[in-house]
Structures are given as C-alpha cells and as structure tokens.
Design a protein around this motif. Structure first.
Motif, short mmCIF file in Angstrom:
data_model
loop_
_atom_site.label_atom_id
_atom_site.label_comp_id
_atom_site.label_asym_id
_atom_site.label_seq_id
_atom_site.Cartn_x
_atom_site.Cartn_y
_atom_site.Cartn_z
N ARG A 186 -19.25 18.65 27.15
CA ARG A 186 -19.33 19.19 28.51
C ARG A 186 -19.42 18.05 29.53
O ARG A 186 -18.76 18.08 30.56
CB ARG A 186 -20.55 20.10 28.62
CG ARG A 186 -20.57 20.90 29.88
CD ARG A 186 -21.66 21.98 29.78
NE ARG A 186 -21.56 22.90 30.87
CZ ARG A 186 -21.94 22.63 32.12
NH1 ARG A 186 -22.44 21.47 32.42
NH2 ARG A 186 -21.82 23.54 33.06
N ASN A 187 -20.20 17.03 29.23
CA ASN A 187 -20.32 15.88 30.14
C ASN A 187 -19.01 15.14 30.28
O ASN A 187 -18.67 14.66 31.37
CB ASN A 187 -21.42 14.92 29.68
CG ASN A 187 -22.81 15.49 29.88
OD1 ASN A 187 -23.01 16.44 30.62
ND2 ASN A 187 -23.78 14.91 29.20
N THR A 188 -18.24 15.05 29.20
CA THR A 188 -16.93 14.40 29.26
C THR A 188 -16.04 15.12 30.27
O THR A 188 -15.39 14.48 31.10
CB THR A 188 -16.28 14.40 27.87
OG1 THR A 188 -17.08 13.63 26.98
CG2 THR A 188 -14.87 13.82 27.90
N LYS A 191 -13.12 12.90 32.36
CA LYS A 191 -12.51 12.19 31.24
C LYS A 191 -11.79 13.17 30.32
O LYS A 191 -12.02 14.38 30.38
CB LYS A 191 -13.58 11.45 30.45
CG LYS A 191 -14.31 10.39 31.28
CD LYS A 191 -15.40 9.74 30.48
CE LYS A 191 -16.18 8.74 31.34
NZ LYS A 191 -17.37 8.26 30.65
N VAL A 192 -10.92 12.65 29.48
CA VAL A 192 -10.20 13.48 28.51
C VAL A 192 -11.15 13.82 27.37
O VAL A 192 -11.80 12.95 26.80
CB VAL A 192 -8.95 12.74 27.98
CG1 VAL A 192 -8.23 13.59 26.94
CG2 VAL A 192 -8.00 12.40 29.12
N GLN A 232 -8.90 17.96 30.50
CA GLN A 232 -9.38 17.03 31.51
C GLN A 232 -9.32 17.72 32.87
O GLN A 232 -8.35 18.39 33.18
CB GLN A 232 -8.51 15.76 31.55
CG GLN A 232 -8.98 14.74 32.57
CD GLN A 232 -8.08 13.51 32.61
OE1 GLN A 232 -6.91 13.58 32.24
NE2 GLN A 232 -8.62 12.41 33.06
N MET A 233 -10.38 17.57 33.66
CA MET A 233 -10.37 18.06 35.02
C MET A 233 -10.08 16.88 35.94
O MET A 233 -10.69 15.81 35.80
CB MET A 233 -11.72 18.69 35.39
CG MET A 233 -11.99 19.98 34.65
SD MET A 233 -13.41 20.94 35.28
CE MET A 233 -14.74 19.77 35.26
N VAL A 234 -9.13 17.08 36.85
CA VAL A 234 -8.75 16.04 37.81
C VAL A 234 -8.60 16.67 39.19
O VAL A 234 -8.46 17.89 39.31
CB VAL A 234 -7.44 15.32 37.41
CG1 VAL A 234 -7.58 14.61 36.08
CG2 VAL A 234 -6.27 16.29 37.37
N MET A 261 -6.07 19.88 33.28
CA MET A 261 -4.97 19.31 32.50
C MET A 261 -5.19 19.64 31.03
O MET A 261 -6.33 19.59 30.55
CB MET A 261 -4.91 17.80 32.69
CG MET A 261 -4.85 17.34 34.14
SD MET A 261 -3.41 17.94 35.02
CE MET A 261 -2.13 17.03 34.19
N THR A 262 -4.12 19.99 30.33
CA THR A 262 -4.20 20.24 28.89
C THR A 262 -3.24 19.31 28.18
O THR A 262 -2.12 19.07 28.64
CB THR A 262 -3.85 21.71 28.56
OG1 THR A 262 -2.53 22.00 29.04
CG2 THR A 262 -4.85 22.67 29.18
N TYR A 263 -3.71 18.79 27.07
CA TYR A 263 -2.91 17.86 26.26
C TYR A 263 -2.85 18.38 24.83
O TYR A 263 -3.73 18.09 24.03
CB TYR A 263 -3.53 16.46 26.29
CG TYR A 263 -3.76 15.93 27.69
CD1 TYR A 263 -2.72 15.42 28.45
CD2 TYR A 263 -5.03 15.95 28.25
CE1 TYR A 263 -2.94 14.93 29.73
CE2 TYR A 263 -5.26 15.46 29.54
CZ TYR A 263 -4.21 14.95 30.26
OH TYR A 263 -4.43 14.48 31.54
#
Length: 88
Positions: free
Chosen positions: A35-37, A42-43, A66-68, A78-80
């Motif tokens: 959750r902190n990541t 961060k990814v 990732q949240m940006v 963002m999804t990878y």
C-alpha cells in the motif's frame, strides 16, 4: 532519510481500482509495504487483478500498478501486465 507520501487517501482512484477487483476494503487489507508503494507513486510488485469481461467472466491477470499525476494534476492508475517475450 524520510520520504513523503505523494498521494493522500482522498486521492486514491477507488473506481479505477474496482475495475481490477480491488475494493477499498481490499486495498486497506493489503500488506502495508504494498500500500505504501502505491501511495508513494512507485511501481508495485505483481498483484493478481480480477477483471470482469463483457460476457461476465472473471479472469485473473497478474500486473503491477502505479499511481501518477498527469500534466493537469489528475491522478492516473497505470497498469503493467506481464508480457511474454518472443524467442528468436
């Protein structure tokens, strides 16, 4: 060194996360380091998303999140997904 969290709880895009099968409750029950990541922008490590298809079938998809912020300050999720390489 103290790093500051980039995103607050009010900024979390719960609607977008819900499309991946991650409710607010599930997000809160995630391990704190995961959750902190996300909150730090961060990814994340790979998670198993649960995505419902148009015909109602639910599929599991391993991906990183990732949240940006975009240029206007809007928060994007963002999804990878895992990509397999093609052997020569």
């Amino acid at each position: 060194m103290n790093e500051q969290t980039i995103f607050s709880n009010e900024q979390i895009p719960y609607g977008k996360l819900a499309k991946l099968g991650i409710s607010e409750e599930k997000l809160r029950s995630m391990p704190e380091n995961l959750r902190n990541t996300l909150m730090d922008g961060k990814v994340s490590p790979f998670i198993q998303a649960q995505i419902q298809t148009e015909n109602g079938k639910v599929i599991g998809l391993p991906l990183k999140l990732q949240m940006v912020k975009d240029q206007t300050g809007a928060i994007l999720l963002m999804t990878y997904p895992i990509r397999r390489t093609i052997a020569n």
